[in-house]
Design a protein around this motif. Structure first.
Motif, mmCIF file in Angstrom:
data_model
loop_
_atom_site.group_PDB
_atom_site.id
_atom_site.type_symbol
_atom_site.label_atom_id
_atom_site.label_comp_id
_atom_site.label_asym_id
_atom_site.label_seq_id
_atom_site.Cartn_x
_atom_site.Cartn_y
_atom_site.Cartn_z
ATOM 1 N N GLU A 2 0.891 -1.106 0.017
ATOM 2 C CA GLU A 2 0.077 0.145 -0.049
ATOM 3 C C GLU A 2 0.692 1.166 0.179
ATOM 4 O OE1 GLU A 2 -2.746 0.308 3.173
ATOM 5 O OE2 GLU A 2 -3.259 2.106 2.757
ATOM 6 N N HIS A 3 1.879 1.011 0.640
ATOM 7 C CA HIS A 3 2.825 2.378 0.919
ATOM 8 C C HIS A 3 3.543 2.603 -0.590
ATOM 9 C CE1 HIS A 3 5.750 5.238 2.240
ATOM 10 N NE2 HIS A 3 6.883 4.423 1.940
ATOM 11 N N THR A 4 3.886 1.493 -1.465
ATOM 12 C CA THR A 4 4.445 1.286 -2.414
ATOM 13 C C THR A 4 3.655 2.126 -3.546
ATOM 14 O OG1 THR A 4 5.843 -0.243 -1.772
ATOM 15 C CG2 THR A 4 5.881 0.416 -4.359
ATOM 16 N N ALA A 5 2.438 1.832 -3.715
ATOM 17 C CA ALA A 5 1.398 2.229 -4.458
ATOM 18 C C ALA A 5 1.195 3.554 -4.200
ATOM 19 C CB ALA A 5 0.124 1.343 -4.254
ATOM 20 N N LEU A 6 1.150 3.949 -2.847
ATOM 21 C CA LEU A 6 0.769 5.465 -2.787
ATOM 22 C C LEU A 6 1.842 6.349 -3.144
ATOM 23 C CD1 LEU A 6 -1.024 7.614 -1.357
ATOM 24 C CD2 LEU A 6 0.394 7.151 0.648
ATOM 25 N N LEU A 7 3.335 5.838 -3.175
ATOM 26 C CA LEU A 7 4.419 6.728 -3.440
ATOM 27 C C LEU A 7 4.416 6.688 -5.180
ATOM 28 C CD1 LEU A 7 7.039 7.995 -2.796
ATOM 29 C CD2 LEU A 7 8.245 5.603 -3.092
ATOM 30 N N GLN A 8 3.947 5.731 -5.864
ATOM 31 C CA GLN A 8 3.954 5.782 -7.211
ATOM 32 C C GLN A 8 2.903 6.569 -7.936
ATOM 33 O OE1 GLN A 8 6.074 4.201 -9.212
ATOM 34 N NE2 GLN A 8 7.204 3.335 -7.715
ATOM 35 N N ARG A 9 1.726 6.545 -7.168
ATOM 36 C CA ARG A 9 0.730 7.533 -7.203
ATOM 37 C C ARG A 9 1.109 9.061 -7.200
ATOM 38 N NH1 ARG A 9 -5.355 7.825 -4.630
ATOM 39 N NH2 ARG A 9 -6.120 9.528 -6.059
ATOM 40 N N TYR A 10 1.761 9.282 -6.249
ATOM 41 C CA TYR A 10 2.445 10.858 -6.004
ATOM 42 C C TYR A 10 3.252 11.136 -6.981
ATOM 43 C CZ TYR A 10 5.735 14.239 -4.020
ATOM 44 O OH TYR A 10 6.380 15.050 -3.970
ATOM 45 N N ARG A 11 4.269 10.332 -7.396
ATOM 46 C CA ARG A 11 5.289 10.578 -8.525
ATOM 47 C C ARG A 11 4.790 10.735 -9.603
ATOM 48 N NH1 ARG A 11 9.933 6.086 -7.093
ATOM 49 N NH2 ARG A 11 10.882 7.138 -5.035
ATOM 50 N N ARG A 12 3.590 10.150 -9.997
ATOM 51 C CA ARG A 12 2.795 9.897 -11.229
ATOM 52 C C ARG A 12 2.047 11.438 -11.469
ATOM 53 N NH1 ARG A 12 0.458 5.827 -10.991
ATOM 54 N NH2 ARG A 12 -1.871 6.516 -10.226
ATOM 55 N N ASP A 13 1.439 11.717 -10.030
ATOM 56 C CA ASP A 13 0.679 13.037 -10.064
ATOM 57 C C ASP A 13 1.760 14.359 -10.142
ATOM 58 O OD1 ASP A 13 -1.707 11.916 -7.791
ATOM 59 O OD2 ASP A 13 -1.666 11.828 -9.953
ATOM 60 N N ARG A 14 2.804 14.023 -9.711
ATOM 61 C CA ARG A 14 3.849 15.347 -9.782
ATOM 62 C C ARG A 14 4.377 15.354 -11.060
ATOM 63 N NH1 ARG A 14 9.296 15.737 -9.129
ATOM 64 N NH2 ARG A 14 9.979 17.642 -8.007
ATOM 65 N N ARG A 15 4.484 14.206 -11.954
ATOM 66 C CA ARG A 15 4.915 14.486 -13.229
ATOM 67 C C ARG A 15 4.049 15.233 -13.974
ATOM 68 N NH1 ARG A 15 7.036 9.159 -12.362
ATOM 69 N NH2 ARG A 15 5.210 8.154 -13.249
ATOM 70 N N LYS A 16 2.745 14.657 -13.856
ATOM 71 C CA LYS A 16 1.625 15.445 -14.711
ATOM 72 C C LYS A 16 1.682 16.842 -14.320
ATOM 73 C CE LYS A 16 -1.446 11.409 -15.453
ATOM 74 N NZ LYS A 16 -2.706 10.613 -14.903
ATOM 75 N N LEU A 17 1.712 17.202 -13.151
ATOM 76 C CA LEU A 17 1.471 18.525 -12.669
ATOM 77 C C LEU A 17 2.688 19.393 -13.453
ATOM 78 C CD1 LEU A 17 0.390 20.880 -11.124
ATOM 79 C CD2 LEU A 17 1.525 20.146 -9.121
ATOM 80 N N LEU A 18 4.031 18.628 -13.149
ATOM 81 C CA LEU A 18 4.930 19.659 -13.892
ATOM 82 C C LEU A 18 4.940 19.645 -15.444
ATOM 83 C CD1 LEU A 18 7.974 18.109 -11.856
ATOM 84 C CD2 LEU A 18 7.005 20.361 -11.693
ATOM 85 N N GLU A 19 4.772 18.510 -15.967
ATOM 86 C CA GLU A 19 4.310 18.644 -17.447
ATOM 87 C C GLU A 19 3.184 19.578 -17.795
ATOM 88 O OE1 GLU A 19 3.061 14.945 -18.800
ATOM 89 O OE2 GLU A 19 3.340 15.620 -21.046
ATOM 90 N N PHE A 20 2.407 19.982 -16.953
ATOM 91 C CA PHE A 20 1.172 20.684 -17.307
ATOM 92 C C PHE A 20 1.610 22.212 -17.438
ATOM 93 C CE2 PHE A 20 -2.672 23.012 -17.573
ATOM 94 C CZ PHE A 20 -2.681 23.827 -16.267
ATOM 95 N N LEU A 21 2.690 22.515 -16.084
ATOM 96 C CA LEU A 21 3.026 23.793 -15.901
ATOM 97 C C LEU A 21 4.138 24.150 -17.258
ATOM 98 C CD1 LEU A 21 3.962 23.688 -11.927
ATOM 99 C CD2 LEU A 21 2.107 24.923 -13.294
ATOM 100 N N LEU A 22 4.679 23.165 -17.318
ATOM 101 C CA LEU A 22 6.058 23.406 -18.823
ATOM 102 C C LEU A 22 5.069 23.559 -19.988
ATOM 103 C CD1 LEU A 22 8.746 20.980 -17.852
ATOM 104 C CD2 LEU A 22 8.552 23.639 -17.283
#
Length: 1086
Positions: A2-22
């Motif tokens: 569960e901890h690993t899945a949450l970490l992966q989800r955080y990283r995916r959301d972070r990439r999408k947010l940075l991609e949107f900003l750029l």
């Protein structure tokens, strides 16, 4: 998982947010190591710093991918932190177990270096305080607790000269000496038998807290009272103040208690303590080897120093203890801690005198660090104890002299004992501070008196002619006086040095601030120097004058000379009252006046004789400004007259507002005058009566020009009166005759007609209100000018010497001349305004009755038949006019205007009776009706007590009522009165001089002409050959208001007749006929 899945989800959301900003268009361009790129596919979003991206979006939109990756890697080395508003949460990068706990004090400045000897150590302590020690490893044990310590504000003058103690060969630092002092204090307490609350007791107390619920309240209190003690609480405070951790304190206490148990008797000293601790504390007691080695090296250095310089270490240790004792602010705690300190006296070799000197030294150091006046006061008390102490025995004196401190002063080597070294160091610091006491004691004036007491206690360091250094002590403040030439010379040096330094600082500050505030530097400099003088008078002089009576005079002369040197070149270039001149001259005059007053105060207080260097060379502002002010007033004269004429010419004579019924032009005129007056007195410069006369002349000519313009707009009241009809005798005839038309007069001049059209009743009321406003404002203006003039300083500068002191009665000029000048100026304006009010009121009454109501009242009252044209039918028209006037006029002018209308109505009523023309003839029965009408007219203006006063109405109506009474007399009586009156004409008396006399011949002839009586008609036909009234048609023209007046006597109530050129004789001929008729009557009677 569960901890690993949450970490992966955080990283995916972070990439999408940075991609949107750029890709959102907010970024100008991303830059890679190969250059700018528009493609985002080659960018690893997981290695970009989000904070860096957001910062780039705010700043400019250009992102360096390499820099973003570097920021990300740097941030990943630290734990994630939140924005803490309290700023009390932090994370350690290194391992706390390996590095040890952080130091519990303020970090040292960059310039501070670790000392290598005691002399440098003491100097460092004096200059930066005990809180500037370097980091040391003293932490061991299982617990850690932060000891809070509030930073202390530094003084601007914190460089205290060192005592000159012998140097230490091992390089012991302040921290080393502080830790050793704490160890010695604990050892002295344990070996003296004073109980201490050990660490084991604390652990037992903490471990048994869960049993507290099983104990009774009594057992709990008893247990605490047995385990806790005041010395333990006090030592906890000392431990925190001396920056010793709990872990290190536990190790020291445990081993010293064991050492004290083994050695119950004997003298304890620092080498024994060091040896005991070395034997009892091991490497295992420390968390790391580095801390242990630092502690072990310190103990070894202490043992080495005691083998070489035992006395120096003793003094340094005690000095360190006392420096921390001074931190205990509470008086009760300080006294209790001093009792513990005395336990170390035998070990360190401290006497009472040495204790007082060291305590004063530490208190003085703490004062330099904190600027707390209480510390300085206590230091003075301790030094006074040293000076007043009894002479020590020879052994103690030898011991004191053996404590030698060496130091350099003025290129020479001084060898002093410890007490002398403390006094010299304090004296040198005081000498440095007093050379600029304006800087160091302006914010803390109470400390200045204490500082002088401190200098009195330690003495002043002086040099004689042989350049030999000596210390002069004084046991009381009284010996520190001007009788000592060295002391007097030194104090004068302090005054000169500090005043010059303060002037220099102010001058440099003014250069910058004057440009910022857009103010002339000399004006700002004068204000700043005045503040210095105020501080000298209120703060420093009350202290310095005890030893240097001329201190205030010296500082005043220096300030005056300093400003005068900069002002005089400016004065030579003056040509007009420019903006800079208006700023500089008042400031210079204010400074000169204030410094002169202080100079006189110093003279009177000390009864000193002035020397040539102590006389003030005044700036002579009055002589410079006098012609400039006159030129300015003259220039304002033409300016104000121009504005006054312009404001009057555009005036439409409408009320300013419902509540302000005066004209707008007069408000503007007074505004200009008041602005001129404010500017005149706003110069704040010396003036004389010439300047006042010039100002009042401007005011007089401005208001006088306004009043003359107003009066020139009026029309002569004679233009309002109708032509006088010809004199006729009453006749009743049924024979139709050709009636003659009365002569019509020429129309009014165009200019007169234009003015009459402009002088309507509402505009006349506004003019009256304006004149009343002038009278009110002129009184207020006079009061304001008088008050302002009373505050003006004379334009001459008297010599401020002892022989010619300043006299408050020396005024600008004698008060009688000033009063005469004010009376002449403002009385003329007031009289002119009063005359204008009376003239306009009289014109207003005549305008209402003889112009506006001419057709309705003057030409129809009693025409033809009295009963059909009585007065009551015309009073409503008068009432309408009065309502209009009362709604426009100022309340203070209402009765005056109403009275003028009443007078005009009386005059018109008499005109109807005597000059009513051929269509008006009154029988005896008509007279009683007319008397009722006349009483009605009086009651109308009395208005039941709400109008004019009855006495005034009766007084004004007296003459008209007497004229009316002549018509009730018998015809024979009137003829006899006429014969008597004709005698005055026969002897050559001018009838115009008796125009207001009731029995005037011209009045009696007119009464006979208007009597409906046959005997009167026969008399007039026989004696004067007057034509019959039926021969004339005097029906009023529609244009009757355009007839010009032919009888100027109406203004004086003279009712003499005027004859036309064709059908009537002149005024001289009527005189002749009256004389002839009188002679015939007398001949018949004979």
């Amino acid at each position: 998982m569960e901890h690993t899945a949450l970490l992966q989800r955080y990283r995916r959301d972070r990439r999408k947010l940075l991609e949107f900003l750029l890709s959102s268009g907010l970024i100008k361009e991303p830059r890679t190591p190969s250059g700018p790129t528009n493609s985002l596919s080659n960018i690893d979003f997981d290695t970009l710093s989000a904070d860096y991206i957001l910062l780039c979006l705010k700043s400019g939109g250009v992102i360096d991918v390499t820099e973003a990756t570097k920021k990300y890697l740097d941030e990943s080395a630290y734990p994630v932190t939140s924005h803490s508003h309290t700023r009390n949460s932090y994370f350690l990068v290194s391992d706390p177990d390996l590095a040890g706990s952080p130091p519990r004090r303020v970090p040292p400045p960059i310039t501070v270096r670790q000392t290598t000897n005691v002399a440098q150590s003491s100097s460092q302590m004096e200059s930066s305080g005990v809180q500037n020690a370097t980091t040391f490893g003293d932490d061991c044990g299982p617990t850690y607790k932060v000891a809070t310590n509030t930073p202390i504000r530094r003084s601007q003058n914190s460089e205290i000269p060192p005592l000159g103690l012998p140097s230490l060969s091992t390089g012991l630092s302040d921290d080393d000496l502080r830790e050793s002092a704490y160890e010695l204090l604990l050892a002295s307490i344990f070996f003296s038998g004073v109980g201490s609350y050990s660490v084991d007791d604390r652990k037992k107390e903490k471990s048994s807290k869960f049993l507290s619920s099983l104990k009774s309240k009594r057992d709990k209190v008893l247990s605490q009272s047995q385990s806790l003690g005041r010395p333990s609480e006090l030592m906890d405070t000392v431990r925190v103040q001396m920056q010793i951790s709990e872990a290190m304190d536990a190790c020291i206490r445990r081993n010293l208690m064991q050492l004290a148990a083994r050695q119950m008797h004997g003298q304890i000293d620092l080498p024994h303590v060091s040896l005991g601790l070395l034997n009892g504390i091991f490497k295992s007691d420390f968390r790391n080897e580095k801390s242990y080695m630092q502690w072990k090296n310190r103990q070894a250095n202490i043992l080495e120093e005691f083998l070489c310089f035992p006395a120096s270490v003793q003094k340094t240790d005690h000095l360190t203890i006392r420096s921390h004792a001074a931190k205990i602010r509470h008086e009760k705690e300080a006294d209790e801690f001093l009792s513990l300190i005395k336990l170390t006296w035998s070990t360190l070799g401290i006497t009472q005198k040495m204790h007082n000197a060291l305590y004063a030294w530490v208190l003085f150091q703490q004062f330099v660090e904190t600027d707390e006046g209480l510390l300085l006061e206590n230091a003075v008390i301790e030094l006074q104890k040293v000076q007043t102490a009894e002479e020590a025995d020879r052994k103690e004196e030898q011991y004191m002299n053996s404590l030698v401190c060496s130091r350099q002063y003025d290129g020479q080597e001084l060898e002093l004992n410890l007490v002398q070294a403390i006094s010299v160091s304090i004296s040198i610091w005081c000498d440095s501070a007093l050379q600029d006491y304006h800087l160091h004691f302006s914010q803390k004036p109470s400390c200045f008196r204490t500082m002088m007491a401190l200098l009195s206690a330690v003495g002043i360091l002086t040099s004689d002619d042989c350049d030999e250094i000596k210390v002069s002590y004084s046991c009381s403040l009284t010996k520190f006086s001007s009788s000592n030439d060295n002391v007097s010379r030194k104090l004068k040096y302090y005054i000169t040095s500090s005043t010059n330094a303060a002037c220099g600082r102010v001058a440099s500050k003014v250069d910058l601030e004057s440009r910022v505030q857009r103010m002339h530097p000399l004006a700002m400099l004068a204000k700043e120097l005045k503040l210095i003088a105020e501080r000298d008078f209120n703060v420093f002089w009350p202290v310095l004058h005890q030893w240097c009576p001329e201190s205030l005079m010296m500082s005043v002369v220096l300030l005056h000379q300093f400003y005068g040197e900069r002002l005089r070149p400016f004065l030579k270039r003056l040509s007009s009252l420019s903006e800079d001149v208006r700023a500089v001259l008042p400031a210079a005059e204010m400074l000169d006046h204030y410094l002169t007053r202080l100079h006189t105060t110093a003279l009177d207080a000390n009864r000193l004789l002035l020397s040539s260097s102590q006389v003030l060379d005044h700036y002579q502002i009055g002589e410079v400004s006098a012609p400039l002010i006159l030129d300015w007033v003259i220039s304002q004269h033409a300016h104000i007259l121009e504005w006054t004429g312009r404001a009057f010419d555009i005036e439409d004579w409408e009320p300013l507002s419902f509540h302000q019924r005066q004209a707008a032009s007069i408000v503007e005129v007074f505004r200009i005058i008041e602005e001129t007056v404010d500017q005149f007195f706003g110069f704040n410069l010396p003036m004389d009566i010439t300047h006042l006369q010039a100002l009042l002349s401007v005011i007089f000519h401005s208001l006088d020009a306004y009043l003359l313009k107003m009066l020139n707009q009026l029309v002569d009241k004679n233009h309002l009166y109708p032509s006088a009809p010809p004199l006729t005798r009453y006749t009743e005839t049924v024979i139709s005759v050709i009636k003659k038309r009365l002569l019509e007069c020429a129309p009014l001049d165009d200019d007169v007609n234009y003015k009459l059209n402009e002088l309507t009743i509402p505009k006349l009321c506004i003019r009256l209100n304006t004149l009343q406003y002038i009278q009110k404002q002129i009184g207020m203006l006079e009061d304001g000018i008088r008050k302002s003039w009373a505050l003006v300083k004379p334009s001459h500068n008297p010599r401020w010497t002892k022989d010619e002191p300043l006299e408050e009665t020396s005024l600008l000029t004698c008060s009688e001349a000033i009063d005469a000048l004010f009376a002449t100026t403002f009385s003329i304006i007031k009289d002119t305004a009063t005359g204008a009010i009376n003239k306009i009121c009289a014109f207003t009454g005549a305008r209402v009755v003889f112009w506006d109501l001419r057709d309705r009242f003057l030409f129809h009252l009693y025409r033809g038949d009295v009963a059909s044209s009585r007065l009551e039918s015309y009073l409503p028209h008068v009432d309408t006019v009065l309502d209009l006037i009362c709604g426009l006029i100022d309340d203070s002018l209402r009765d005056l205007v109403v009275l003028s209308i009443f007078r005009a109505l009386l005059e018109a009523y008499v005109w109807v009776l005597l000059d009513g023309g051929p269509s008006r003839a009154f029988s005896d029965s008509d007279v009683s009706v007319m008397e009722d009408d006349f009483n009605m007219l009086k009651d109308f203006f009395i208005a039941g007590g709400e109008g004019l006063p009855r006495s005034l109405v009766e007084q004004e109506a007296k003459f008209s009522q007497q004229i009316l009474g002549l018509f009730s007399l018998r015809t024979e009586t009137v003829i006899k009165m006429l014969m008597n009156a004709s005698e005055h004409i026969s002897v050559g008396l001018d009838s115009n001089k008796h125009a207001h006399m009731l029995e005037d011949a011209h009045t009696l002839v007119r009464v006979l002409c208007h009597k409906k009586d046959r005997e009167a008609s026969k008399f007039l036909k026989r004696q004067y050959q007057l034509p019959m009234s039926s021969e004339y048609d005097d029906t009023p023209d529609r244009d009757s208001t355009l007839r010009s007046p032919l009888i100027s006597d109406l203004l004086k109530r003279s009712y003499s007749t005027n004859w036309t050129n064709k059908g009537h004789s002149s005024f001289k001929s009527i005189k002749k006929k009256l004389q002839e008729a009188t002679s015939e009557i007398r001949n018949v009677a004979r």
